[in-house]
Design an enzyme around this catalytic site. Structure first.
Site, PDB file in Angstrom:
ATOM      1  N   GLY A  82      41.217  26.215 -21.977  1.00 28.67           N
ATOM      2  CA  GLY A  82      42.308  26.031 -21.036  1.00 28.67           C
ATOM      3  C   GLY A  82      42.405  24.587 -20.582  1.00 28.67           C
ATOM      4  CG  PHE A  83      45.483  21.712 -17.941  1.00 29.20           C
ATOM      5  CD1 PHE A  83      45.253  20.478 -18.517  1.00 29.20           C
ATOM      6  CD2 PHE A  83      46.142  21.767 -16.719  1.00 29.20           C
ATOM      7  CE1 PHE A  83      45.665  19.304 -17.892  1.00 29.20           C
ATOM      8  CE2 PHE A  83      46.560  20.616 -16.088  1.00 29.20           C
ATOM      9  CZ  PHE A  83      46.318  19.382 -16.669  1.00 29.20           C
ATOM     10  CB  ILE A  84      41.323  23.044 -15.253  1.00 30.48           C
ATOM     11  CG1 ILE A  84      42.683  22.721 -14.621  1.00 30.48           C
ATOM     12  CG2 ILE A  84      40.181  22.576 -14.355  1.00 30.48           C
ATOM     13  CD1 ILE A  84      42.988  23.525 -13.370  1.00 30.48           C
ATOM     14  CE1 TYR A  92      46.661  32.706 -10.779  1.00 30.87           C
ATOM     15  CE2 TYR A  92      48.122  31.682  -9.188  1.00 30.87           C
ATOM     16  CZ  TYR A  92      47.061  31.597 -10.054  1.00 30.87           C
ATOM     17  OH  TYR A  92      46.380  30.419 -10.188  1.00 30.87           O
ATOM     18  CE  LYS A 149      42.324  32.155  -9.444  1.00 30.92           C
ATOM     19  NZ  LYS A 149      41.418  32.052 -10.642  1.00 30.92           N
TER      20      LYS A 149
END
Length: 343
Positions: A10-12, A152, A156
């Site tokens: 993933g991006f991070i 979402y 979280k």
């Protein structure tokens, strides 16, 4: 040190793993390579990480507890960083089950893994979306986060609570960090910056929600990674809060658990962000103005003071610099001429 990082395709997760590998650490990366967005991009990220002999990928879903156990056996982690999740605010309106599977069951499996392996520090990614309908600005870690506006956000926030219970019961030093609109090279194709720049290849106008009146505390990826790396060495200790003028530590009274905003505390208007894109590509984007979408909030604005007290650091890259870096990466990665950069 030895790290187990979920979400390294993933991006991070990619950027964090690359930074740690560059510093000489050992990283086992766990990722499902789902098709939520372009899998080719995810594979390209892992290919970059694989240039290091200290990177060992495990391809499996978070819901597969046995695969996580095997990854941990290989990693023998000093630190676990849980970044993998089903992301996306709008996607949660259409595919809610994916959020239960990844963000709740998957996070539970990571917590169970931490209970068994007892890392020096467990770090979990959360989001500014947990602040939901809270309209007190800037968002402080101690503000109420009881009114999530999307599933979402709810998952979280639930993961934060689950992590607190494990920190209390098993004394696992745990930091949950809340991200604020992260952007930069190798970013996600479902996010605004990527979509806006990609529109130049298709000739389609960009869709601007909230009639362009929204503001976001944009965080450049390198700043985010710097903050995470510094937080790795700032594991919470029960009964030892940060003591500084004007700082309200989020440290739990019953656990070595803390939540920290990662952002610079400098909201930027959406139209100003788009102006930075236009300056970087050297042309004006065609626009379609649309109303606010379900689950969106008009503004995000982080209180950065706890992060700065813990790490001595505050994200500061201006959007003009960060956007230009993304555009340069996009041109190089896709080998296309996107607009003409302004000198």
């Amino acid at each position: 040190m030895r790290f187990l990082i979920t979400g390294t395709a993933g991006f991070i997760g990619f950027h964090l793993a690359r930074r740690l590998l560059d510093e000489g650490h050992f990283v086992v990366g766990f990722d499902a390579m789902t098709d939520y967005y372009d899998r080719t991009l995810k594979e390209a990220r892992h290919a970059v990480l694989a240039r290091s002999n200290a990177f060992h990928p495990v391809i499996a879903r978070l819901e597969d507890a046995d695969a996580l156990d095997q990854a941990a056996d290989r990693a023998e982690p000093d630190v676990i960083v849980h970044l993998a999740a089903q992301a996306g605010v709008r996607y949660s309106l259409e595919h809610p089950r994916a959020y239960f599977d990844s963000n709740l069951e998957g996070s539970y499996n990571v917590l169970e893994l931490a209970r068994r392996t007892s890392p020096r520090h467990l770090l979990l990614a959360s989001t500014s979306s947990v602040y939901g309908a809270n309209d007190r600005m800037p968002f402080s870690e101690n503000d109420s986060a009881d009114w999530p506006m999307t599933l979402y956000a709810a998952t979280k926030k639930a993961a934060e609570g689950m992590a607190h219970s494990y920190a209390h019961l098993w004394k696992i030093p745990t930091t949950c960090f809340r991200f604020f609109t992260v952007y930069g090279p190798w970013g996600r194709p479902d996010m605004a910056l990527f979509k806006f720049v990609a529109s130049l290849r298709t000739g389609k106008p960009i869709e601007i929600y909230g009639n362009g009146e929204m503001k976001r505390d944009f965080t450049y990826i390198d700043d985010l990674i710097e903050a995470i790396v510094r937080l790795i060495g700032a594991a919470p200790q029960e009964g030892r809060p940060v003591v500084a003028d004007g700082i309200a530590d989020s440290l739990s009274p019953v656990a070595p658990w803390r939540v920290v905003n990662i952002a610079g505390g400098r909201p930027v208007g959406l139209m100003d962000f788009i102006a930075a894109i236009e300056a970087a590509v050297g042309q004006t984007l065609a626009k379609v103005m649309l109303p606010m979408q379900p689950g969106d909030v008009p503004a995000t604005f982080a209180d950065h003071r706890l992060l700065e007290a813990l790490t001595g650091y505050r994200p500061e890259t201006p959007v003009s610099v960060g956007v230009r870096a993304f555009v340069d990466w996009y041109r190089d990665y896709y080998r296309v001429a996107v607009g003409q950069a302004v000198p």
